[in-house]
Design an enzyme around this catalytic site. Structure first.
Site, mmCIF file in Angstrom:
data_model
loop_
_atom_site.group_PDB
_atom_site.id
_atom_site.type_symbol
_atom_site.label_atom_id
_atom_site.label_comp_id
_atom_site.label_asym_id
_atom_site.label_seq_id
_atom_site.Cartn_x
_atom_site.Cartn_y
_atom_site.Cartn_z
ATOM 1 N N CYS A 155 0.850 -1.190 0.000
ATOM 2 C CA CYS A 155 0.000 0.000 0.000
ATOM 3 C C CYS A 155 0.884 1.237 0.000
ATOM 4 O O CYS A 155 1.922 1.283 0.660
ATOM 5 C CB CYS A 155 -0.978 0.001 1.170
ATOM 6 S SG CYS A 155 -0.379 0.793 2.656
ATOM 7 N N GLU A 156 0.476 2.227 -0.776
ATOM 8 C CA GLU A 156 1.333 3.397 -0.934
ATOM 9 C C GLU A 156 1.249 4.348 0.261
ATOM 10 O O GLU A 156 2.044 5.267 0.366
ATOM 11 C CB GLU A 156 0.994 4.150 -2.231
ATOM 12 C CG GLU A 156 -0.351 4.810 -2.257
ATOM 13 C CD GLU A 156 -0.606 5.500 -3.604
ATOM 14 O OE1 GLU A 156 0.085 5.163 -4.582
ATOM 15 O OE2 GLU A 156 -1.488 6.366 -3.657
ATOM 16 N N HIS A 157 0.310 4.126 1.161
ATOM 17 C CA HIS A 157 0.196 5.021 2.316
ATOM 18 C C HIS A 157 1.099 4.599 3.463
ATOM 19 O O HIS A 157 1.570 5.444 4.226
ATOM 20 C CB HIS A 157 -1.262 5.073 2.788
ATOM 21 C CG HIS A 157 -2.195 5.544 1.727
ATOM 22 N ND1 HIS A 157 -3.371 4.896 1.402
ATOM 23 C CD2 HIS A 157 -2.086 6.590 0.868
ATOM 24 C CE1 HIS A 157 -3.953 5.528 0.398
ATOM 25 N NE2 HIS A 157 -3.199 6.555 0.054
ATOM 26 N N HIS A 158 1.294 3.295 3.630
ATOM 27 C CA HIS A 158 2.093 2.802 4.764
ATOM 28 C C HIS A 158 3.258 1.920 4.319
ATOM 29 O O HIS A 158 4.050 1.496 5.150
ATOM 30 C CB HIS A 158 1.195 2.001 5.712
ATOM 31 C CG HIS A 158 -0.006 2.757 6.173
ATOM 32 N ND1 HIS A 158 -1.239 2.690 5.531
ATOM 33 C CD2 HIS A 158 -0.163 3.624 7.200
ATOM 34 C CE1 HIS A 158 -2.088 3.478 6.142
ATOM 35 N NE2 HIS A 158 -1.482 4.057 7.154
ATOM 36 N N HIS A 170 -5.507 -6.002 3.905
ATOM 37 C CA HIS A 170 -4.486 -4.966 4.020
ATOM 38 C C HIS A 170 -3.825 -5.009 5.390
ATOM 39 O O HIS A 170 -4.492 -4.819 6.405
ATOM 40 C CB HIS A 170 -5.122 -3.587 3.784
ATOM 41 C CG HIS A 170 -5.582 -3.387 2.370
ATOM 42 N ND1 HIS A 170 -4.988 -2.493 1.518
ATOM 43 C CD2 HIS A 170 -6.561 -4.004 1.657
ATOM 44 C CE1 HIS A 170 -5.584 -2.559 0.329
ATOM 45 N NE2 HIS A 170 -6.543 -3.459 0.397
ATOM 46 N N GLN A 203 -5.491 -0.357 -3.857
ATOM 47 C CA GLN A 203 -6.188 -1.465 -4.517
ATOM 48 C C GLN A 203 -7.071 -0.984 -5.670
ATOM 49 O O GLN A 203 -7.191 -1.641 -6.699
ATOM 50 C CB GLN A 203 -7.026 -2.226 -3.474
ATOM 51 C CG GLN A 203 -7.617 -3.518 -4.027
ATOM 52 C CD GLN A 203 -8.393 -4.288 -2.984
ATOM 53 O OE1 GLN A 203 -8.032 -4.273 -1.804
ATOM 54 N NE2 GLN A 203 -9.472 -4.941 -3.397
ATOM 55 N N CYS A 235 -2.023 -2.884 6.740
ATOM 56 C CA CYS A 235 -2.095 -1.608 7.456
ATOM 57 C C CYS A 235 -3.404 -1.482 8.236
ATOM 58 O O CYS A 235 -3.484 -0.714 9.186
ATOM 59 C CB CYS A 235 -1.900 -0.421 6.500
ATOM 60 S SG CYS A 235 -3.132 -0.271 5.212
HETATM 61 ZN ZN LIG Z 1 -2.095 1.383 4.033
#
Ligand SMILES: [Zn+2]
Length: 199
Positions: free
Chosen positions: A88-91, A157, A129, A159
């Site tokens: 995931c690009e956020h975490h 996920h 996703q 995260c």
């Molecule tokens: Zn994430």
């Protein structure tokens, strides 16, 4: 020499740069990078990260174009339960699950192994996703130009599971449909076929 070798090649300059940054991160979180178990960790972590993001240097369109064959078959082709691992690009934590993909040929079919490879090319990047689903859908649609294409991804996920809301059993489903799959009957047939168990 054995007849088959799986060669892994890493760009040494980039690997070394990423390695030294992992080394700093490990120190910052309060660990001792010199202790035995961690000595090679920055290098291993760097190589793992470069492996998991190798999709940036790969061309999914070329993969499909390399195995397109003229064929008059024009019923639905479904490849289901394609294993998928992404970040995931956020975490930058993993999300993983399955992709189910179908297309209706329009004069051309594609080698079946190429569809999972297209999934990998887009999954091995920093992703969300929703965009991953869209990237796969558009790539098949614009390259193979089928009468229709459908992509469903179900993923968990890390995260969400390890941090944040700590929901262990939630699965996120995303989907995209083009062409004939925009018709409700075709879409329903596809959804019925991917949820059916043959054995
Ligand atoms: Zn994430």
């Amino acid at each position: 020499m054995s007849s088959y070798r799986n060669l892994e090649e890493y760009n040494l300059e980039i690997t070394d740069e990423v390695r030294s940054r992992y080394s700093s991160i490990i120190e910052e979180i309060g660990e001792n990078v010199e202790r035995e178990g961690l000595i090679k960790t920055p290098e291993r972590a760097a190589k793992a990260m470069l492996f998991l993001t190798q999709g940036y240097k790969q061309d999914a369109v070329e993969i499909l174009k390399g195995a397109m064959f003229k064929e008059s078959y024009d019923d639905m082709v479904i490849i289901k339960d394609i294993e998928l691992y992404s970040l995931c690009e956020h975490h930058m934590l993993p999300f993983f699950g399955k992709a189910h993909i179908a297309y209706i040929p329009n004069g051309h079919i594609v080698g079946l192994s190429k569809i999972p490879r297209v999934v990998d090319v887009f999954a091995r990047r920093l992703q969300v996703q929703e965009r991953l689903t869209h990237d796969i859908l558009e790539c098949i649609n614009t390259t193979l130009k089928p009468k229709g294409v459908a992509v469903v991804i179900e993923a968990s996920h890390m995260c969400m599971m390890m941090r944040g809301v700590q929901k262990q059993n939630s699965v996120t489903t995303t989907s995209g449909f083009r062409g004939q799959f925009e018709k409700i009957e075709t879409r329903n047939e596809f959804l019925k076929l991917i949820s059916a168990k043959l054995s």
